[in-house]
Write a protein that holds these residues in place. Structure first.
Motif, PDB file in Angstrom:
ATOM      1  N   ALA A  28      23.499   5.584  -9.906  1.00  0.00           N
ATOM      2  CA  ALA A  28      24.958   5.774  -9.935  1.00  0.00           C
ATOM      3  C   ALA A  28      25.626   4.910  -8.856  1.00  0.00           C
ATOM      4  O   ALA A  28      26.661   4.272  -9.108  1.00  0.00           O
ATOM      5  CB  ALA A  28      25.295   7.245  -9.728  1.00  0.00           C
ATOM      6  N   ILE A  29      25.061   4.890  -7.664  1.00  0.00           N
ATOM      7  CA  ILE A  29      25.607   4.056  -6.583  1.00  0.00           C
ATOM      8  C   ILE A  29      25.482   2.579  -6.946  1.00  0.00           C
ATOM      9  O   ILE A  29      26.406   1.778  -6.709  1.00  0.00           O
ATOM     10  CB  ILE A  29      24.862   4.341  -5.255  1.00  0.00           C
ATOM     11  CG1 ILE A  29      25.023   5.815  -4.862  1.00  0.00           C
ATOM     12  CG2 ILE A  29      25.387   3.452  -4.139  1.00  0.00           C
ATOM     13  CD1 ILE A  29      24.125   6.230  -3.706  1.00  0.00           C
ATOM     14  N   ARG A  32      28.155   1.828  -9.466  1.00  0.00           N
ATOM     15  CA  ARG A  32      29.486   1.951  -8.860  1.00  0.00           C
ATOM     16  C   ARG A  32      29.793   0.770  -7.952  1.00  0.00           C
ATOM     17  O   ARG A  32      30.933   0.302  -7.882  1.00  0.00           O
ATOM     18  CB  ARG A  32      29.543   3.268  -8.058  1.00  0.00           C
ATOM     19  CG  ARG A  32      30.794   3.447  -7.199  1.00  0.00           C
ATOM     20  CD  ARG A  32      32.026   3.586  -8.050  1.00  0.00           C
ATOM     21  NE  ARG A  32      33.225   3.759  -7.247  1.00  0.00           N
ATOM     22  CZ  ARG A  32      33.931   2.765  -6.709  1.00  0.00           C
ATOM     23  NH1 ARG A  32      33.554   1.503  -6.889  1.00  0.00           N
ATOM     24  NH2 ARG A  32      35.021   3.013  -6.014  1.00  0.00           N
ATOM     25  N   ASN A  33      28.802   0.245  -7.256  1.00  0.00           N
ATOM     26  CA  ASN A  33      29.004  -0.844  -6.294  1.00  0.00           C
ATOM     27  C   ASN A  33      28.666  -2.208  -6.878  1.00  0.00           C
ATOM     28  O   ASN A  33      28.178  -3.088  -6.164  1.00  0.00           O
ATOM     29  CB  ASN A  33      28.167  -0.593  -5.036  1.00  0.00           C
ATOM     30  CG  ASN A  33      28.640   0.627  -4.275  1.00  0.00           C
ATOM     31  OD1 ASN A  33      29.783   1.044  -4.406  1.00  0.00           O
ATOM     32  ND2 ASN A  33      27.750   1.214  -3.485  1.00  0.00           N
ATOM     33  N   ARG A 110      33.686   8.721  -8.421  1.00  0.00           N
ATOM     34  CA  ARG A 110      33.049   7.986  -9.513  1.00  0.00           C
ATOM     35  C   ARG A 110      31.533   8.106  -9.455  1.00  0.00           C
ATOM     36  O   ARG A 110      30.873   8.186 -10.498  1.00  0.00           O
ATOM     37  CB  ARG A 110      33.457   6.506  -9.454  1.00  0.00           C
ATOM     38  CG  ARG A 110      34.925   6.262  -9.756  1.00  0.00           C
ATOM     39  CD  ARG A 110      35.243   4.788  -9.810  1.00  0.00           C
ATOM     40  NE  ARG A 110      36.666   4.549  -9.987  1.00  0.00           N
ATOM     41  CZ  ARG A 110      37.226   3.340 -10.032  1.00  0.00           C
ATOM     42  NH1 ARG A 110      36.458   2.257  -9.905  1.00  0.00           N
ATOM     43  NH2 ARG A 110      38.524   3.204 -10.198  1.00  0.00           N
ATOM     44  N   VAL A 111      30.999   8.116  -8.240  1.00  0.00           N
ATOM     45  CA  VAL A 111      29.554   8.267  -8.094  1.00  0.00           C
ATOM     46  C   VAL A 111      29.099   9.607  -8.667  1.00  0.00           C
ATOM     47  O   VAL A 111      28.081   9.694  -9.360  1.00  0.00           O
ATOM     48  CB  VAL A 111      29.127   8.156  -6.609  1.00  0.00           C
ATOM     49  CG1 VAL A 111      27.660   8.549  -6.439  1.00  0.00           C
ATOM     50  CG2 VAL A 111      29.347   6.737  -6.100  1.00  0.00           C
ATOM     51  N   LEU A 114      29.212   9.479 -12.548  1.00  0.00           N
ATOM     52  CA  LEU A 114      28.071   8.690 -13.027  1.00  0.00           C
ATOM     53  C   LEU A 114      26.759   9.437 -12.816  1.00  0.00           C
ATOM     54  O   LEU A 114      25.872   9.431 -13.681  1.00  0.00           O
ATOM     55  CB  LEU A 114      28.027   7.343 -12.306  1.00  0.00           C
ATOM     56  CG  LEU A 114      29.083   6.312 -12.699  1.00  0.00           C
ATOM     57  CD1 LEU A 114      29.057   5.125 -11.731  1.00  0.00           C
ATOM     58  CD2 LEU A 114      28.837   5.826 -14.132  1.00  0.00           C
TER      59      LEU A 114
END
Length: 445
Positions: A28-29, A32-33, A110-111, A114
């Motif tokens: 997820a991170i 997101r990044n 958002r993390v 996700l």
């Protein structure tokens, strides 16, 4: 041996869930990044989400995710997992609200979304792999059940309908001429005899010879209890109680439990001071009759006491004499149905707990009329009175919704005796968590 296997399987399942949760967080991170994860970002999220995951695992436990006796198909697994993740998402939002001052460097919105989506996919896939693996004939424990009769047939059926436990059962009515060779030829891992080995020396000798093969040996009552988490009341004798109910060893537990009963009932009554006036007003406005319903129930060692509840039935519900409660009982008021679903009607019973007449956890308190009737019709029914009755209990969770017949009361007794034999702080915690699930889901009866 089998309790060790159960614990090992549960540990593997739990470890797999943890791997899925942390892998999902990392992914997820990463998404997101923009497909990168810096060490600083990972550490910050790891610290915050580790606390979240602890709560999530409790929710999974409450939803029976670590009960190997619960079988899931694709639909039930999807539904249970989705419900759990929705609850987990709400918990995470609440926790992050309070954690923001501690972890100001992370933006979890958002993390978290996700992570919930990815976790759902990975947990579903992991559990399908796990269940298919433990059901595999290649690793299943082969069980040989020797004997005949209703309990033999019932146990064979219970084993067969729980393939996720990893057992394959075969039944033979009589011991073969050479039991040891039979076990070798059929790769038997577990032997279960329906016969009393102490009363049959020849049978005991043959089974004893199989111990050198590493075969586990059970009597039929013990394995039935292991599989079903209840006691086969119709098939036990007085000697079972002498061998299994060592009440003296439970004294320390009973002292701790009493302290917890007092603490929890006081806390519950303190919270109830805000709810009780509203409940009382609605009861009074909806139908005539007293707000508090009092009724004689049978407590520990057959001692009667006056149990209290908020009235959930019409005032003249038993004008024709004592009656068992039934599903969709027409005597229940509209607000009474809501109280029963949410267990609000049981708030006054916290006073019974505080007095020591009841416990938070134990068999359901029954009426003297029904106790007398069922004692005459069901073997060992009065043995459920060895401990205090409870607001909730093993039989209330796993048994029939109502003990409205001899058959349902017998089934509940099987679970009550299991609890009396195995009661412990860990089992009480399990019952408390599962009761919480019922309260939050408004699924009371």
């Amino acid at each position: 041996m089998n309790s060790f296997i159960f614990r090992t399987k549960k540990t593997i399942l739990l470890a797999g869930d943890l791997i899925c949760l942390y892998f999902s967080l990392y992914l997820a991170i990463y998404l997101r990044n923009n497909f990168s994860v810096s060490p600083e970002s990972w550490v910050n999220h790891l610290q915050a989400f580790s606390l979240i995951f602890a709560f999530w695992l409790i929710v999974f436990y409450i939803n029976d995710f670590y009960d190997l006796k619960t079988s899931y198909n694709n639909i039930s697994l999807t539904g249970t997992l989705a419900r759990s993740l929705i609850i987990n998402g709400i918990i995470a939002v609440m926790v992050f609200y309070f954690l923001t001052p501690i972890f100001p460097s992370i933006k979890p919105q958002r993390v978290l979304i996700l992570d919930l989506i990815i976790s759902g996919v990975t947990l579903f896939a992991w559990r399908k792999i796990f269940y298919n693996f433990i059901k595999s004939p290649q690793i299943a424990n082969r069980v040989l059940l020797i004997g005949q009769g209703p309990l033999v047939n019932e146990l064979a059926k219970e084993i067969s309908r729980r393939p996720q436990l990893g057992y394959q059962v075969s039944v033979i009515e009589a011991i073969p001429e050479n039991l040891k060779n039979y076990c070798i030829d059929n790769q038997i891992d577990i032997l279960i005899s329906s016969r009393s080995l102490s009363a049959n020396e020849a049978t005991a000798s043959q089974i004893f010879d199989c111990l050198s093969l590493g075969v586990d040996v059970y009597n039929i009552n013990g394995f039935y209890e292991l599989i079903t988490q209840k006691i086969p009341v119709e098939h036990i004798e007085v000697s079972w109680f002498l061998e299994n109910l060592t009440e003296n060893s439970k004294k320390s537990f009973d002292i701790i439990k009493r302290i917890m009963d007092i603490a929890m009932s006081l806390a519950g009554l303190a919270v109830a001071t805000f709810v009780a006036p509203i409940v009382a007003l609605i009861i009074k406005l909806e139908s005539r009759g007293p707000i508090i319903f009092k009724q004689v129930r049978v407590g520990k060692n057959g001692k009667n006491f006056l149990a209290m509840k908020f009235r959930s039935m019409v005032a003249d519900a038993e004008k024709n004499g004592a009656q068992w409660a039934t599903q969709n009982d027409p005597r229940v008021t509209r607000f009474g149905k809501i109280m029963r679903k949410t267990r609000l009607d049981e708030i006054p019973q916290l006073i019974n707990v505080l007095r020591g007449e009841m416990s938070l956890i134990g068999p359901r308190p029954e009426r003297p009329e029904f106790v007398d009737l069922l004692t005459r019709e069901i073997p060992f029914y009065k043995e459920r009175l060895l401990i205090k009755p409870g607001l909730t209990g093993w039989a209330q969770l796993l048994g029939p919704a109502y003990g409205g017949s001899k058959e349902e009361s017998l089934e509940k007794l099987k679970y009550d005796l299991y609890y009396i034999k195995n009661r412990s702080l860990l089992l009480d915690l399990s019952i408390t968590l599962k009761t919480l699930r019922i309260l939050l889901g408004a699924r009371g009866q």
